[in-house]
Each structure stands twice: as structure tokens, then as C-alpha cells.
Design a protein around this motif. Sequence first.
Motif, PDB file in Angstrom:
ATOM      1  N   THR A 201       0.811  -1.221   0.000  1.00 37.49           N
ATOM      2  CA  THR A 201       0.000   0.000   0.000  1.00 37.49           C
ATOM      3  C   THR A 201       0.841   1.268   0.000  1.00 37.49           C
ATOM      4  O   THR A 201       0.601   2.192  -0.799  1.00 37.49           O
ATOM      5  N   ALA A 202       1.812   1.365   0.888  1.00 35.11           N
ATOM      6  CA  ALA A 202       2.628   2.575   0.974  1.00 35.11           C
ATOM      7  C   ALA A 202       3.405   2.806  -0.324  1.00 35.11           C
ATOM      8  O   ALA A 202       3.522   3.948  -0.798  1.00 35.11           O
ATOM      9  N   TYR A 203       3.933   1.728  -0.876  1.00 27.96           N
ATOM     10  CA  TYR A 203       4.692   1.810  -2.130  1.00 27.96           C
ATOM     11  C   TYR A 203       3.788   2.293  -3.266  1.00 27.96           C
ATOM     12  O   TYR A 203       4.151   3.196  -4.034  1.00 27.96           O
ATOM     13  N   VAL A 204       2.600   1.701  -3.366  1.00 27.98           N
ATOM     14  CA  VAL A 204       1.658   2.073  -4.427  1.00 27.98           C
ATOM     15  C   VAL A 204       1.250   3.539  -4.284  1.00 27.98           C
ATOM     16  O   VAL A 204       1.215   4.289  -5.268  1.00 27.98           O
ATOM     17  N   ASP A 205       0.945   3.952  -3.054  1.00 33.09           N
ATOM     18  CA  ASP A 205       0.539   5.341  -2.834  1.00 33.09           C
ATOM     19  C   ASP A 205       1.646   6.318  -3.217  1.00 33.09           C
ATOM     20  O   ASP A 205       1.370   7.377  -3.805  1.00 33.09           O
TER      21      ASP A 205
END
Length: 297
Positions: A201-205
Motif C-alpha cells: 500500500t505505501a509503495y503504491v501510494d
Amino acid sequence: MGISEGRVVIVTGAGAGIGREHALEFARQGARVVVNDVDSPRQVVEEIEGMGGDALADTHDVSEPDGAQALVDGAVNHFGALHAVVNNAGILRDRMVVNMDPAEWDAVIKVHLRGTFLVTRSAAAYWRARDKAGTPIPDPRVVNTSSPSGLFGNVGQSNYGAAKAGIASFTVITADELSRLGVGVNAIAPTALTDMTAGLTAYVDKVRKDSEEAGFDVGSPANIAPLAVWLASPDSAGITGRVLTIKGGEIAVAETWVKGPRAVKQGRWEVAELGGIIPDLVARARDNSTISGESRG
């Protein structure tokens, strides 16, 4: 005519994501492509054929010696030669190290690191045999796939990062070993959004935020393919043993480990001396990098 006209190229893990984009771009540039994927290579082959290109579907498991050898043999038997290999196959089994099952560690290391080794070994043996027979393959190339997780680190990916760091080292060493055969060996460390990254999630965001700021899709797997295709071409002559990061429109050379600040004495250090030495060396050293390649400081 494209940069890969007349060349035969294997792309592993090419059924989707970055590998699919590699295969399609190779075809656009004139290559005949072996589309390797244990699950779904046929759809990509049909896309290439729909473009007027020539491709072969292959479902061998590259993490097994027989599978890697059959992949290389199949390319040579079907197309008559092999000019380049792009080692892209991979999986994720993300877990914090205290919770990671050994099977999750082994699975990731096997596909990424062992698969890269096995396919490279089989391809190199073919190129060496052709060289010994007096019919060398022109401009043979290997393009491996590392990752910012392996170069800079990423929490929850100790297995994946270790495999990708190993691939970076493997690239540097095999470039030296295969130079006498004229084989160029390089690696890319891509940033892109694929099915493999969907749960990060953090990477995608972060990538989506970067896309908004850049005004184009920084996370598109299609951004990665041109670099892989160029490195697998004759135009990359003289560039070998390098790892290049690529994210959106940015390409950078990842520099290897170097000696930083140092202390030297004549003779062996005593344990009692090190408390006055190591903290100072670390304080003067460059900070480790984040997964984006920026200083953690």
C-alpha cells in the motif's frame, strides 16, 4: 528496422506486468521472442503475432535446471539461435523476518536468484559452445532484474531484497566471467506497479503521488521496457557489469559498495579500541539510502 531486428530473445516471467511489456517492445523492435511464464504466456504470444511479430510460448519453470535448459534449447531449436536473455521471472512472499516461514524465504530465493543463475548458465554454455565451434553468436546479452528493495532495502521484504541484492552481485561477477565471450551482462532495478506490488500500500501510494506530480503514469510497466531492450541490443556494447535503476522517466546508475571513511593501524585492533573508532567512522559515512535511492538522513 528496430534495434533488435533479426535477434532471438528470451524473456522470463513475461506473461504479465514488466515482463509482458519487455516482450512486446522486443517484438516492436524486430526480435523473435520466447515468452516464458509458468502460467500464461500464450496471450502475450498472440498479442505479438497480432502485431505481425514472431513469438514462442514457453511454460518451463526456470528455477529448475531441466526447465532452464529446456527453455534455452527450445529457443535455439525453434528459431535457430539465441542472442539475449532477460531474466525477469519472480514472485513475492512478503513477511516481517520474525514471522517468515522458511518456505517463503526459499520460494523467493529459488525463483529470483536461482532462476536467474540457471537461465544465464544455460545461455552462456550455448554461447561458449558456439564460440568454440567458430560460429560465435554476435553481441550476446544478459539483462537481469534487480530491485530498489535489494539495492536500498525495504521493510517486510528481507527474502525478496536478499534475492535482488544477490542478482546485482551476480550481474557484476558474471559480467567479468563472460567478457571473454563478448557477453554483456547488466541489470535493471525497476519501479513499476504490477500485480506483484498490489498489496504494498505505501509503495503504491508513493508511486501514484509521484505520477500526479510528474504528469504521467510513473508506475506503468511500459516505462521499463525500452531500457531492457536497449541493454539487450548490440548498441549496448562496452557497457557491462552495471545495475541501472529506472522509475518513470528517470534512469540512474546504481553505484556498488565502496569503502567510505576508514581508520588504519599497524597490527590488529583490540576490542577496547573500537569504541573510540567505529562510532566516528559511522558518523562520517554517507547515510544508507531509502528505497527511493535518497539519503535516510
